[in-house]
Scaffold this active site. Structure first.
Site, PDB file in Angstrom:
ATOM      1  N   LYS A  33     -27.184 -24.001  22.914  1.00 24.66           N
ATOM      2  CA  LYS A  33     -26.468 -24.895  21.991  1.00 24.66           C
ATOM      3  C   LYS A  33     -27.086 -26.296  22.011  1.00 24.66           C
ATOM      4  CE  LYS A  33     -23.150 -25.964  25.686  1.00 24.66           C
ATOM      5  NZ  LYS A  33     -21.778 -25.743  26.185  1.00 24.66           N
ATOM      6  N   ARG A 130      -8.878 -26.071  27.743  1.00 26.07           N
ATOM      7  CA  ARG A 130      -9.640 -26.443  26.556  1.00 26.07           C
ATOM      8  C   ARG A 130      -9.501 -25.277  25.579  1.00 26.07           C
ATOM      9  NH1 ARG A 130     -15.660 -28.468  27.981  1.00 26.07           N
ATOM     10  NH2 ARG A 130     -16.036 -26.320  27.394  1.00 26.07           N
ATOM     11  N   TYR A 264     -32.122 -58.846  23.005  1.00 21.78           N
ATOM     12  CA  TYR A 264     -30.885 -59.397  22.456  1.00 21.78           C
ATOM     13  C   TYR A 264     -29.944 -59.901  23.545  1.00 21.78           C
ATOM     14  CZ  TYR A 264     -32.304 -57.032  18.154  1.00 21.78           C
ATOM     15  OH  TYR A 264     -32.982 -56.614  17.052  1.00 21.78           O
ATOM     16  N   MET A 312     -32.337 -50.787  19.417  1.00 27.00           N
ATOM     17  CA  MET A 312     -32.282 -49.522  18.681  1.00 27.00           C
ATOM     18  C   MET A 312     -33.579 -48.722  18.810  1.00 27.00           C
ATOM     19  SD  MET A 312     -31.375 -48.782  14.681  1.00 27.00           S
ATOM     20  CE  MET A 312     -29.837 -49.658  14.736  1.00 27.00           C
TER      21      MET A 312
HETATM   22  C1  LIG Z   1     -22.089 -25.171  27.488  1.00 29.14           C
HETATM   23  C2  LIG Z   1     -21.390 -23.984  28.011  1.00 29.14           C
HETATM   24  C3  LIG Z   1     -21.964 -23.231  29.053  1.00 29.14           C
HETATM   25  C4  LIG Z   1     -23.187 -23.675  29.813  1.00 29.14           C
HETATM   26  O1  LIG Z   1     -22.784 -24.623  30.773  1.00 29.14           O
HETATM   27  P1  LIG Z   1     -23.819 -25.172  31.861  1.00 29.14           P
HETATM   28  O2  LIG Z   1     -22.993 -25.985  32.781  1.00 29.14           O
HETATM   29  O3  LIG Z   1     -24.798 -25.998  31.088  1.00 29.14           O
HETATM   30  O4  LIG Z   1     -24.445 -23.993  32.475  1.00 29.14           O
HETATM   31  C5  LIG Z   1     -21.342 -22.064  29.432  1.00 29.14           C
HETATM   32  N1  LIG Z   1     -20.213 -21.653  28.824  1.00 29.14           N
HETATM   33  C6  LIG Z   1     -19.619 -22.366  27.846  1.00 29.14           C
HETATM   34  C7  LIG Z   1     -18.353 -21.880  27.238  1.00 29.14           C
HETATM   35  C8  LIG Z   1     -20.183 -23.559  27.408  1.00 29.14           C
HETATM   36  O5  LIG Z   1     -19.581 -24.265  26.441  1.00 29.14           O
END
Ligand SMILES: *Cc1c(COP(=O)(O)O)cnc(C)c1O
Length: 373
Positions: A33, A130, A264, A312
């Site tokens: 992801k 979650r 800045y 930036m």
């Molecule tokens: C991002 C994610 C992972 C991977 O987590 P890591 O700590 O990077 O290994 C695994 N499961 C779910 C549901 C995630 O959202």
């Protein structure tokens, strides 16, 4: 080149092999992801596959569909979606779908009616708070999924959950979540679910908590060679090799007098005559503004520190009485072999986690792939 993120695909393969070496018979899902945690989703997915990651995982259905558009085949799970996301397209593209509640099951069965049965992984909230189905709704979700399965609309192939504190192996929530997961699995199996894979382990659990492996582990950060629990064990100790090196070419070098302000707000002034190097990477490229007067960098043969505010597009490094040439290479982070800082060093310098350092690297920074494709 102004700047580039060099991605070592051999390191990605090495890391998948390292995770596989720690999880026994469990299969490995490479989580790609967020553009492969900033490393490039498609290239990393291919490298992970070639090293034996039999599964791939994405948060968003759009990410999974992009993998398919690039010809990445094989098992692929997506888990974070909302009504209106392209779930019918995902089912048609042979993507496994996570289901945490009735509305999601209803959408998936609707999508399946138009084509092939959908493969679903029912997700239990075992304490993370979650996503995931809460315990009081689990039985009815399982029953509804089994009914949809009997109707030929879905196949329940996975039962899964996610840890809150796997990076703190002694945390009491770990055994509590494991118990809750075992209970959720047992109740689903009692009702007739025959899952192909039960999975709860992320990188930290895969590497530190052998009891959590079940049939499949989801390797996110570890895939990219960073430690998910740096306070417990560092990347090298875990046998991981950081895959990203962030490099830039020095854009200007100048000598300034004592008292000269930098960037800045003039948050830094030279306390002596000194040499400053301008590095053309800024917060638009993912260099955290919190790294102002703190971020580490390797330049002209030594570790340096950013001075003044990160802007930036650029930041400034104090070289003292050393020199550098315009065009010299500055390394913000990398595996650390050459003395350069690591993404973990950056995380510590700015009070965050290495996950955030690498995923923030912006689209303006080209990814350049190294190692066999
Ligand atoms: C991002 C994610 C992972 C991977 O987590 P890591 O700590 O990077 O290994 C695994 N499961 C779910 C549901 C995630 O959202």
């Amino acid at each position: 080149m102004r700047a580039e993120a060099r991605i070592d695909l051999d390191a990605v393969r090495h890391n998948i092999a390292a995770v596989r070496g720690r999880v026994g018979a469990a299969e490995v899902m490479a989580v790609v992801k967020a553009d492969g945690y900033g490393h490039g989703m498609v290239e990393c997915a291919r490298a992970a596959r070639s090293a034996g990651a039999t599964w791939l995982g994405t948060a968003l259905p759009g990410e999974a569909l992009e993998l398919r558009r690039h010809g990445v085949d094989g098992r692929l799970l997506t888990w974070l979606w909302v009504p209106g996301d392209p779930i019918a397209e995902a089912v048609a593209a042979d993507i496994d779908i996570s289901v945490s509640g009735r509305w999601a099951l209803d959408e998936v069965t609707r999508a399946a009616r138009a084509g092939a049965p959908a493969r679903v992984h029912l997700k239990a909230d075992t304490g993370l708070g979650r996503n995931g189905c809460p315990p009081q709704e689990w039985e009815s979700l399982v029953e509804a999924a089994l009914k949809a399965q009997a109707d030929g609309l879905v196949q329940v192939v996975g039962l899964w959950s996610h840890f809150a504190c796997a990076d703190e192996p002694e945390h009491p929530s770990v055994p509590a979540q494991l118990d809750a997961f075992r209970e959720a699995v047992a109740s689903a199996e009692q009702k007739g679910v025959t899952p192909e894979v039960r999975h709860i382990a992320n990188s930290a659990a895969a590497l530190l908590l052998p009891d959590t492996h079940f049939d499949l582990v989801r390797s996110g950060l570890a895939t990219y060679g960073l430690s998910p629990a740096p306070d417990v064990r560092g990347a090298a100790e875990l046998g991981l090799r950081p895959a990203m090196t962030l490099a830039a070419s020095v854009a200007s070098v100048k000598r300034v007098a004592a008292g000269h302000g930098v960037s800045y707000g003039h948050t830094w002034h030279a306390d002596r005559e000194t040499t400053l190097a301008l590095v053309p990477l800024g917060y638009a490229d993912g260099v955290p503004r919190h790294a102002s007067n703190a971020g580490p960098m390797w330049l002209a043969g030594a570790r340096r520190t950013l001075v003044g505010r990160v802007a930036m597009d650029q930041c400034v490094v104090d070289l003292g009485d050393d020199t550098a040439e315009v065009g010299d290479e500055a390394l913000l982070f990398g595996p650390g072999d050459r003395g350069e800082p690591t993404a973990e060093d950056w995380a510590q310098a700015v009070g965050t986690i290495s996950y955030e350092i690498v995923t923030r690297i912006g689209s303006r920074v080209p990814r350049v792939y190294q190692g066999a494709r």
